[in-house]
Design a protein around this motif. Structure first.
Motif, PDB file in Angstrom:
ATOM      1  N   LYS A 194       3.594  45.622  54.159  1.00 53.61           N
ATOM      2  CA  LYS A 194       4.993  45.195  54.242  1.00 53.61           C
ATOM      3  C   LYS A 194       5.100  43.674  54.101  1.00 53.61           C
ATOM      4  O   LYS A 194       5.903  43.179  53.304  1.00 53.61           O
ATOM      5  CB  LYS A 194       5.579  45.627  55.585  1.00 53.61           C
ATOM      6  N   GLU A 195       4.290  42.933  54.838  1.00 55.33           N
ATOM      7  CA  GLU A 195       4.375  41.472  54.788  1.00 55.33           C
ATOM      8  C   GLU A 195       4.016  40.943  53.402  1.00 55.33           C
ATOM      9  O   GLU A 195       4.679  40.047  52.887  1.00 55.33           O
ATOM     10  CB  GLU A 195       3.465  40.840  55.846  1.00 55.33           C
ATOM     11  N   LEU A 196       2.974  41.520  52.800  1.00 53.09           N
ATOM     12  CA  LEU A 196       2.563  41.040  51.478  1.00 53.09           C
ATOM     13  C   LEU A 196       3.626  41.351  50.430  1.00 53.09           C
ATOM     14  O   LEU A 196       3.925  40.526  49.555  1.00 53.09           O
ATOM     15  CB  LEU A 196       1.221  41.663  51.069  1.00 53.09           C
TER      16      LEU A 196
ATOM     17  N   GLU B   2       6.800  41.652  50.921  1.00 53.05           N
ATOM     18  CA  GLU B   2       7.950  40.767  51.105  1.00 53.05           C
ATOM     19  C   GLU B   2       7.667  39.364  50.567  1.00 53.05           C
ATOM     20  O   GLU B   2       8.541  38.730  49.976  1.00 53.05           O
ATOM     21  CB  GLU B   2       8.330  40.721  52.587  1.00 53.05           C
ATOM     22  N   ASN B   3       6.445  38.901  50.731  1.00 51.59           N
ATOM     23  CA  ASN B   3       6.098  37.599  50.171  1.00 51.59           C
ATOM     24  C   ASN B   3       6.241  37.615  48.655  1.00 51.59           C
ATOM     25  O   ASN B   3       6.721  36.650  48.056  1.00 51.59           O
ATOM     26  CB  ASN B   3       4.667  37.212  50.549  1.00 51.59           C
ATOM     27  N   SER B   4       5.815  38.708  48.037  1.00 55.59           N
ATOM     28  CA  SER B   4       5.898  38.787  46.577  1.00 55.59           C
ATOM     29  C   SER B   4       7.354  38.797  46.117  1.00 55.59           C
ATOM     30  O   SER B   4       7.709  38.146  45.135  1.00 55.59           O
ATOM     31  CB  SER B   4       5.204  40.045  46.068  1.00 55.59           C
TER      32      SER B   4
ATOM     33  N   SER C  47       7.337  27.989  53.064  1.00 54.91           N
ATOM     34  CA  SER C  47       8.057  27.213  52.066  1.00 54.91           C
ATOM     35  C   SER C  47       9.533  27.585  52.090  1.00 54.91           C
ATOM     36  O   SER C  47      10.296  27.160  51.256  1.00 54.91           O
ATOM     37  CB  SER C  47       7.472  27.526  50.680  1.00 54.91           C
ATOM     38  N   LYS C  48       9.923  28.408  53.080  1.00 55.59           N
ATOM     39  CA  LYS C  48      11.249  29.012  52.985  1.00 55.59           C
ATOM     40  C   LYS C  48      12.277  28.490  53.971  1.00 55.59           C
ATOM     41  O   LYS C  48      13.453  28.769  53.858  1.00 55.59           O
ATOM     42  CB  LYS C  48      11.106  30.531  53.150  1.00 55.59           C
ATOM     43  N   LEU C  49      11.815  27.799  54.974  1.00 55.83           N
ATOM     44  CA  LEU C  49      12.746  27.349  56.008  1.00 55.83           C
ATOM     45  C   LEU C  49      12.509  25.860  56.197  1.00 55.83           C
ATOM     46  O   LEU C  49      11.402  25.430  56.490  1.00 55.83           O
ATOM     47  CB  LEU C  49      12.449  28.104  57.306  1.00 55.83           C
TER      48      LEU C  49
ATOM     49  N   PHE D  56      12.994  37.095  52.726  1.00 63.24           N
ATOM     50  CA  PHE D  56      12.396  37.989  53.724  1.00 63.24           C
ATOM     51  C   PHE D  56      11.653  37.191  54.794  1.00 63.24           C
ATOM     52  O   PHE D  56      11.811  37.388  55.978  1.00 63.24           O
ATOM     53  CB  PHE D  56      11.393  38.927  53.052  1.00 63.24           C
ATOM     54  N   GLY D  57      10.775  36.288  54.308  1.00 65.28           N
ATOM     55  CA  GLY D  57       9.938  35.535  55.246  1.00 65.28           C
ATOM     56  C   GLY D  57      10.654  34.291  55.697  1.00 65.28           C
ATOM     57  O   GLY D  57      11.617  33.860  55.091  1.00 65.28           O
ATOM     58  N   PHE D  58      10.250  33.728  56.761  1.00 64.73           N
ATOM     59  CA  PHE D  58      10.739  32.421  57.196  1.00 64.73           C
ATOM     60  C   PHE D  58       9.950  31.955  58.402  1.00 64.73           C
ATOM     61  O   PHE D  58       9.991  30.813  58.783  1.00 64.73           O
ATOM     62  CB  PHE D  58      12.242  32.445  57.538  1.00 64.73           C
TER      63      PHE D  58
ATOM     64  N   GLU E 145       4.290  33.213  59.678  1.00 66.52           N
ATOM     65  CA  GLU E 145       3.180  33.647  60.514  1.00 66.52           C
ATOM     66  C   GLU E 145       2.430  34.846  59.962  1.00 66.52           C
ATOM     67  O   GLU E 145       1.384  35.205  60.490  1.00 66.52           O
ATOM     68  CB  GLU E 145       3.633  33.920  61.950  1.00 66.52           C
ATOM     69  N   ALA E 146       2.933  35.431  58.881  1.00 72.84           N
ATOM     70  CA  ALA E 146       2.287  36.656  58.399  1.00 72.84           C
ATOM     71  C   ALA E 146       0.871  36.384  57.893  1.00 72.84           C
ATOM     72  O   ALA E 146      -0.093  37.000  58.357  1.00 72.84           O
ATOM     73  CB  ALA E 146       3.124  37.301  57.310  1.00 72.84           C
ATOM     74  N   LEU E 147       0.742  35.446  56.952  1.00 72.03           N
ATOM     75  CA  LEU E 147      -0.590  35.205  56.401  1.00 72.03           C
ATOM     76  C   LEU E 147      -1.537  34.689  57.476  1.00 72.03           C
ATOM     77  O   LEU E 147      -2.716  35.067  57.520  1.00 72.03           O
ATOM     78  CB  LEU E 147      -0.514  34.227  55.230  1.00 72.03           C
TER      79      LEU E 147
END
Ligand code: ADP
Ligand code: MG
Length: 611
Positions: free
Chosen positions: A30-32, A34-36, A80-82, A94-96, A99-101
């Protein structure tokens, strides 16, 4: 000794964070994914080995990461998103949290390779339990390629909680399904191309041209896709779109109530409730509607930062959203009603006409008739299904061999006052009820409930005697199952075999139905099997074997019994009544509802003031 305060080492910080975000292989996927998507990818390929425990590899064609930024990707709260706190309330990606990676890098061996499209060469970095390798050049095609191996290698407790590869693969499929549903082709943009492979075999491939309906069909099969009604509504700046399924296509849990908020899959009790309320009266208790709803609302109307995996959100105007969902779904159902004729459920009127003088309830007073279990017709079935003649394989199974056949309706001749007809007169009403003239009075039988009871007892008796006969399907029937369902079902293959259902893995979320109990008769074993699958996948934890067998037998009985709406031949009616006498408890169906009501002759006479 006072314990000293110390800064935790990075690895431990990341492992703690991973505990929240990375619960199982599907969370990594899921996290990967969303990053894509955040990186603008239009095509994503995922390869999984051993349910994700050995390998999860994802390749995208997105914007990539600059070589200089690679080490940062794995550091905590690096994103890079927030950029500023205000952004938190207007999040479009999706990400912000960044912490996922870091979390994944803390509990696995990760190789991250990336090349922004404008660059001649890309770069790669490895992260193993939060330890970073130096950055090296990498010569791949534009986009990002990330490999996650040995998940939870350093957190044995997590690893122990992993279930079988099939089950974990089911969760992964569910994550992919959610993302795929959220990115269909629309009028103004192509959809997301997604490929999912397990052990090198293709599980799903969704192309860019697939619409939402195409995607629903791919993941849930044509049974669902063919009974969709479009939902559309708006309130101020809020838009609601999507589909609901006809109530005949219901489920045993709310799992297939998909909700997306600004393209993000979320769980929301309140809006789920709104859907159920709109279906009120059309579903049996304990049954759930299927829905695919997409809410688009201004980012400032929703706070997505309430849950580490962002699967729950907080709405600023929850009340008006509830109303929007409720009214839009109701509206869609009304449009559906015109398409499909359906008997009313819950339309039981008062059984007795009002009388002027108060009458004390007679003994065995008539309870309110319960709506039959399946009081509506499924769209695919003709109004009057062709019934087999007696010469053919009978729809009603042969009588129990262990008990002598009893003559039809052996009525106790206790009262010789009344003339006793040789065989009872029977009338089928509404293709639903049998009205039988008996010594005691007028007996109204719910044909479906009674047959269900009879079959249930026969199933049980044969199972106990070990004489349950099964029939192999000449051509095994492939059944496409959503998400983790295939895994769950295959885990129970042995128990199902005992119940006479043969299942085999066909790969790609499809199982083959190879064998079924003869008692299912001419009914399609598919429907009974789907009901069994539904049961298995909606139980949080499977009950004891005995409870489960009882449940499954009653489900199979329900699905193979004659239905409300089936016109019966006189022979079938006779057979049903004969079996009624043999049944141990013919007063109740396996779900506990009555199979028959009696309007006593005495009561009739009292009502007509004859007595
Ligand atoms: P978040 O997504 O919350 O920002 P992550 O830890 O998931 O945090 O990712 C960290 C950063 O790594 C992202 O902000 C992004 O810049 C970069 N990144 C991760 N995956 C990709 C990808 N597939 N393509 C491009 N950039 C990526
Ligand atoms: Mg992310």
């Amino acid at each position: 000794m006072v314990a000293r305060i110390q800064q935790l080492p990075t690895l431990i910080v990341n492992q703690i964070a991973a505990g929240e975000v990375i619960e199982r292989p599907a969370s990594v996927v899921k996290e990967l994914l969303e990053n894509s998507v955040d990186a603008g990818a239009s095509r994503i390929e995922i390869d999984v080995e051993q349910g994700g425990q050995d390998l999860i590899r994802l390749v995208d064609d997105g914007d990539g990461i600059d070589p200089e930024d690679l080490p940062l990707a794995f550091s905590n709260h690096a994103t890079s998103k927030l950029r500023k706190v205000d952004d938190l309330f207007a999040i479009g990606t999706f990400g912000f949290r960044g912490e996922a990676l870091a979390s994944i890098g803390g509990v696995a061996h990760v190789v991250l390779q990336s090349r922004p499209p404008g660059r001649e060469v890309g770069a790669m970095i490895e992260c193993r339990g939060s330890e970073l390798s130096p950055v090296r050049p990498w010569n791949g095609s534009p986009g990002t390629r990330i490999e996650v191996r040995q998940l939870f290698f350093n957190t044995p407790v997590r690893r122990k909680f992993l279930r079988t590869p099939a089950t974990e693969m089911g969760h992964i499929t569910e994550a992919v399904t959610r993302l795929a549903l959220a990115h269909p082709r629309t009028d103004d943009r192509p959809g997301l191309h997604l490929v999912l492979r397990h052990q090198g075999k293709s599980v799903y491939e969704v192309t860019r041209t697939a619409t939402l309906r195409d995607r629903i069909e791919l993941f849930f099969g044509s049974d669902v896709a063919n009974t969709l009604y479009r939902v559309e509504g708006s309130a101020g700046p809020v838009r609601l779109k999507g589909y609901i399924c006809d109530p005949s296509c219901d489920r045993g849990s709310a799992r297939m109530q998909y909700l997306f908020v600004n393209g993000r899959w979320v769980r929301d009790r309140s809006l789920g409730h709104a859907v159920q309320e709109a279906f009120r009266g059309l579903l049996m208790t304990g049954r759930y509607a299927i829905s695919f709803l997409f809410l688009e609302l201004p980012p400032e109307h929703v706070d997505v930062n309430v849950h580490p995996t962002k699967s729950e959100v907080r709405f600023r105007h929850a009340q008006s959203l509830y109303h929007l969902v409720y009214t839009s779904v109701k509206q869609a159902l009304r449009q559906g009603e015109q398409l499909i004729p359906r008997l009313q459920v819950n339309s039981a009127s008062e059984p007795l006409p009002a009388v002027t003088e108060p009458t004390p309830p007679a003994q065995g007073a008539i309870p309110r008739p319960t709506p039959s279990y399946i009081a509506r017709q499924e769209e695919s079935r003709p109004a009057l299904p062709p019934l087999p003649s007696r010469a053919e394989e009978p729809m009603l199974p042969p009588r129990l061999p262990s008990r002598p056949a009893v003559p039809v309706a052996p009525l106790p001749a206790s009262d010789t006052m009344f003339e006793q007809p040789a065989s009872p007169r029977v009338l089928q009403l509404y293709d639903c009820y049998l009205v039988v003239e008996t010594q005691e009075g007028m007996l109204v039988i719910d044909q479906h409930a009674l047959h269900e009871r009879i079959l249930f007892e026969q199933f049980k008796a044969r199972l106990n005697e070990g004489s349950l006969q099964t029939q192999a399907l000449l051509i095994p029937e492939p059944v496409d199952l959503p998400g983790e369902a295939a895994g769950r079902v295959l885990e129970q293959a042995e128990a199902l075999a005992e119940l006479g259902l043969g299942v085999e893995d066909f790969g790609g979320g499809t199982v083959l139905l190879t064998r079924y109990p003869v008692l299912l008769g001419r009914r399609s074993p598919r429907a009974a099997f789907l009901a069994v699958v539904d049961y298995l996948t909606t139980q949080e934890r499977l009950p004891t074997r005995e409870v489960m067998f009882n449940e499954l037998l009653s489900l199979m009985a329900c699905h193979s019994a004659v239905r409300s709406g089936d016109r019966l031949t006189p022979e079938q009616i006779e057979e049903l009544l004969a079996h009624r006498e043999l049944a141990l408890d013919h007063h109740h169906c396996p779900h506990g509802r009555p199979t028959s009501l009696l309007l006593s002759r005495q009561e009739l006479e009292r009502q007509f003031r004859r007595a």
